[in-house]
Design a protein around this motif. Structure first.
Motif, mmCIF file in Angstrom:
data_model
loop_
_atom_site.group_PDB
_atom_site.id
_atom_site.type_symbol
_atom_site.label_atom_id
_atom_site.label_comp_id
_atom_site.label_asym_id
_atom_site.label_seq_id
_atom_site.Cartn_x
_atom_site.Cartn_y
_atom_site.Cartn_z
ATOM 1 N N GLY A 95 0.821 -1.209 0.000
ATOM 2 C CA GLY A 95 0.000 0.000 0.000
ATOM 3 C C GLY A 95 0.850 1.251 0.000
ATOM 4 N N ILE A 96 1.891 1.276 0.830
ATOM 5 C CA ILE A 96 2.735 2.474 0.920
ATOM 6 C C ILE A 96 3.519 2.667 -0.377
ATOM 7 C CG2 ILE A 96 4.749 3.463 2.084
ATOM 8 C CD1 ILE A 96 3.645 2.166 4.693
ATOM 9 N N PHE A 97 4.196 1.620 -0.847
ATOM 10 C CA PHE A 97 5.019 1.771 -2.047
ATOM 11 C C PHE A 97 4.171 2.142 -3.265
ATOM 12 C CE2 PHE A 97 8.426 -0.009 0.406
ATOM 13 C CZ PHE A 97 9.564 0.521 -0.183
ATOM 14 N N LEU A 98 3.034 1.457 -3.426
ATOM 15 C CA LEU A 98 2.199 1.727 -4.603
ATOM 16 C C LEU A 98 1.663 3.155 -4.590
ATOM 17 C CD1 LEU A 98 0.193 -1.528 -5.228
ATOM 18 C CD2 LEU A 98 1.776 -0.369 -6.777
ATOM 19 N N SER A 99 1.217 3.639 -3.419
ATOM 20 C CA SER A 99 0.682 5.000 -3.361
ATOM 21 C C SER A 99 1.754 6.009 -3.752
ATOM 22 C CB SER A 99 0.168 5.313 -1.956
ATOM 23 O OG SER A 99 -0.906 4.464 -1.653
ATOM 24 N N MET A 127 -5.036 0.876 2.125
ATOM 25 C CA MET A 127 -5.569 2.244 2.073
ATOM 26 C C MET A 127 -4.808 3.170 3.015
ATOM 27 S SD MET A 127 -7.753 2.291 -0.129
ATOM 28 C CE MET A 127 -7.929 0.868 -1.163
ATOM 29 N N GLY A 128 -4.669 2.746 4.274
ATOM 30 C CA GLY A 128 -3.839 3.488 5.210
ATOM 31 C C GLY A 128 -4.447 4.718 5.833
ATOM 32 N N THR A 129 -5.348 5.391 5.160
ATOM 33 C CA THR A 129 -5.917 6.598 5.745
ATOM 34 C C THR A 129 -6.873 6.215 6.873
ATOM 35 O OG1 THR A 129 -7.733 8.125 5.289
ATOM 36 C CG2 THR A 129 -7.129 6.664 3.502
ATOM 37 N N LEU A 169 -6.324 14.229 1.017
ATOM 38 C CA LEU A 169 -7.723 14.458 1.392
ATOM 39 C C LEU A 169 -8.668 13.831 0.373
ATOM 40 C CD1 LEU A 169 -7.469 18.140 2.642
ATOM 41 C CD2 LEU A 169 -8.071 16.161 4.014
ATOM 42 N N VAL A 170 -8.307 13.916 -0.917
ATOM 43 C CA VAL A 170 -9.125 13.279 -1.956
ATOM 44 C C VAL A 170 -9.232 11.789 -1.657
ATOM 45 C CG1 VAL A 170 -9.185 12.592 -4.380
ATOM 46 C CG2 VAL A 170 -8.636 14.950 -3.778
ATOM 47 N N LYS A 171 -8.077 11.171 -1.349
ATOM 48 C CA LYS A 171 -8.066 9.737 -1.066
ATOM 49 C C LYS A 171 -8.956 9.422 0.133
ATOM 50 C CE LYS A 171 -4.828 5.956 -0.210
ATOM 51 N NZ LYS A 171 -3.421 5.656 0.112
ATOM 52 N N SER A 172 -8.793 10.214 1.213
ATOM 53 C CA SER A 172 -9.538 9.948 2.429
ATOM 54 C C SER A 172 -11.053 10.052 2.204
ATOM 55 C CB SER A 172 -9.041 10.913 3.507
ATOM 56 O OG SER A 172 -9.995 11.117 4.487
ATOM 57 N N VAL A 173 -11.471 11.111 1.489
ATOM 58 C CA VAL A 173 -12.905 11.298 1.221
ATOM 59 C C VAL A 173 -13.418 10.198 0.293
ATOM 60 C CG1 VAL A 173 -14.599 12.817 0.126
ATOM 61 C CG2 VAL A 173 -12.870 13.784 1.639
ATOM 62 N N ALA A 176 -8.767 -1.163 11.023
ATOM 63 C CA ALA A 176 -8.093 -0.138 11.819
ATOM 64 C C ALA A 176 -6.751 -0.653 12.333
ATOM 65 C CB ALA A 176 -8.976 0.281 12.988
ATOM 66 N N MET A 177 -6.709 -1.955 12.643
ATOM 67 C CA MET A 177 -5.485 -2.559 13.180
ATOM 68 C C MET A 177 -4.293 -2.325 12.245
ATOM 69 S SD MET A 177 -4.363 -4.657 15.597
ATOM 70 C CE MET A 177 -5.800 -5.505 16.249
ATOM 71 N N THR A 178 -4.461 -2.543 10.958
ATOM 72 C CA THR A 178 -3.338 -2.356 10.030
ATOM 73 C C THR A 178 -3.178 -0.889 9.640
ATOM 74 O OG1 THR A 178 -4.859 -3.182 8.355
ATOM 75 C CG2 THR A 178 -3.071 -4.636 9.006
ATOM 76 N N ALA A 179 -4.305 -0.181 9.455
ATOM 77 C CA ALA A 179 -4.217 1.212 8.997
ATOM 78 C C ALA A 179 -3.424 2.069 9.977
ATOM 79 C CB ALA A 179 -5.615 1.788 8.807
ATOM 80 N N THR A 180 -3.475 1.699 11.263
ATOM 81 C CA THR A 180 -2.823 2.525 12.271
ATOM 82 C C THR A 180 -1.292 2.524 12.138
ATOM 83 O OG1 THR A 180 -2.548 2.809 14.641
ATOM 84 C CG2 THR A 180 -2.965 0.612 13.905
#
Lengths: 131, 254
Positions: free
Chosen positions: B114-118, B204-206, B172-176, B226-230
């Motif tokens: 998720g991090i690398f691709l984003s 997703m991560g947000t 913010l676009v991603k989060s919304v 939430a466990m992984t996103a954190t």
């Protein structure tokens, strides 16, 4: 007493935050690394142990379950305080970067969740049970 | 009138409970009667919240949606990081630890991917729009990760304030989009079990996006996502200005 459950929950979150912040300092980043995750693990393990020892009765659990039931309303409040104007008005670069990153990652969910065998979907629940 | 406003401002959090209660009621009513339950009430409520945030933002020119209007400042307390994290952690009560352990590998992989691709996708978009220097590309990529990783990375690398602002907007676009889009995309990507939710959180991560999106889809998935996103934002802040910046700089030659 209900407050015992609330206190355990608060204690877990605070402990998780301290661990997450400490991990951030250790890694040299200005962010909390996994604080909420550690707090959740702590809550799961701690309440499981207490329940088995008979020290976490239903009244205590209600102090945790209340906040769990407040989760969606709190998320709605959170949504109403987001910077949506900047998200909408960020221009084509921001829009495209945000949308493309989300789209690519969406497409990978089925690939990743199949690793080690696909899982059964959760059983459906009625809205009354859920809320 | 003035007296009323004063009471409501002084007791902002209570007024926020009242407002959110009303929004929830109206949303569930609309869900049942306008979409005959096909479109979930919580999804309607979250979209209503975002619309309110837009109105508040246009009205005040601030960055905190409705919470910038003094009368509605209580929404900022109710939906702030403290109570949000408190409620997220509470959803983990009763979760089976073995479930998380079983999906642990998927969670770790999803975080890295998720991090690398984003970053990569964000950097490519930046390049397409003529940002050819490694610092701007990395910063925009960081924004495509989350709106916190963006400015942290940009500040660390010394990016221009224009690029930093763009990276925040991308995040913010991603989060919304994640908040609104998750219930629609969930059936298409098999997001209906704990393991998929752990992969989802990591990809997703947000935190706000995942928290809102999974709430609108199925609340039982929240603790897993939430466990992984954190871990995402922290890891993004770690990898962005270091490993990923060096990779992009090596590719772009300065």
């Amino acid at each position: 007493m209900i407050i015992y459950g609330v206190a355990v929950l608060a204690g877990c979150l605070l402990a998780g935050m301290v661990v997450g912040d400490a991990l951030g300092v250790l890694l040299g980043v200005e962010a909390n690394v996994g604080g909420v995750g550690f707090a959740m693990l702590l809550l799961i393990v701690l309440t499981d142990r207490m329940r088995k020892a008979g020290r976490f009765p239903q009244h205590s659990a209600e102090g945790v379950l209340f906040w769990s039931a407040m989760y969606i309303p709190i998320v709605v409040a959170m949504a109403s305080t987001q910077n949506v104007v900047s998200a909408v008005g960020g221009g084509p670069v921001a829009l495209l970067a945000g949308v493309a990153a989300t789209g690519v990652c969406w497409s990978l969910v089925p690939v990743l969740s199949r690793i080690g065998g696909a899982e059964e979907p959760l059983p459906p629940v009625s809205e009354e049970e859920e809320v | 009138m003035e007296l009323l406003a004063e009471v409501l401002i002084k007791n902002g959090l209570l007024f926020a409970f009242l407002i959110v209660g009303a929004v929830m009621w109206a949303s569930y009513y609309a869900s049942h009667h306008l979409t005959s339950g096909r479109f979930h009430g919580s999804a309607v409520a979250i979209i209503a919240g975002l619309v309110l945030a837009y109105v508040g933002g246009v009205f005040t020119g601030g960055s905190k949606g409705m919470a910038d209007i003094p009368l509605f400042a209580g929404l900022g307390v109710m939906g702030g990081a403290m109570l949000r994290d408190f409620a997220i952690v509470s959803t983990a009560y009763g979760v089976d630890l073995s479930e998380i352990r079983r999906s642990g590998l998927v969670g770790v992989l999803s975080l890295i991917l998720g991090i690398f691709l984003s970053f990569i996708v964000g950097a490519i978009i930046a390049l397409m729009f003529g940002y050819t220097d490694a610092v701007s590309m990395t910063t925009l990529g960081a924004g495509a990760a989350t709106y916190i990783v963006g400015p942290v990375t940009g500040t660390a690398l010394g990016a221009s304030s224009e690029v930093v602002a763009l990276s925040v907007a991308a995040g913010l676009v991603k989060s919304v989009l994640v908040m609104i889009g998750t219930p629609f995309i969930a059936p298409l990507i098999g997001l209906n079990n704990p393991k998929a939710a752990m992969a989802y959180g990591g990809l997703m991560g947000t935190t706000s996006g995942v928290a809102g999106g999974l709430a609108a889809t199925d609340k039982r998935l929240v603790p897993y996502g939430a466990m992984t996103a954190t871990f995402y934002t922290g890891l993004g802040c770690l990898l962005g200005p270091s490993v990923i910046y060096f990779m992009i700089r090596a590719l772009m030659g300065g």
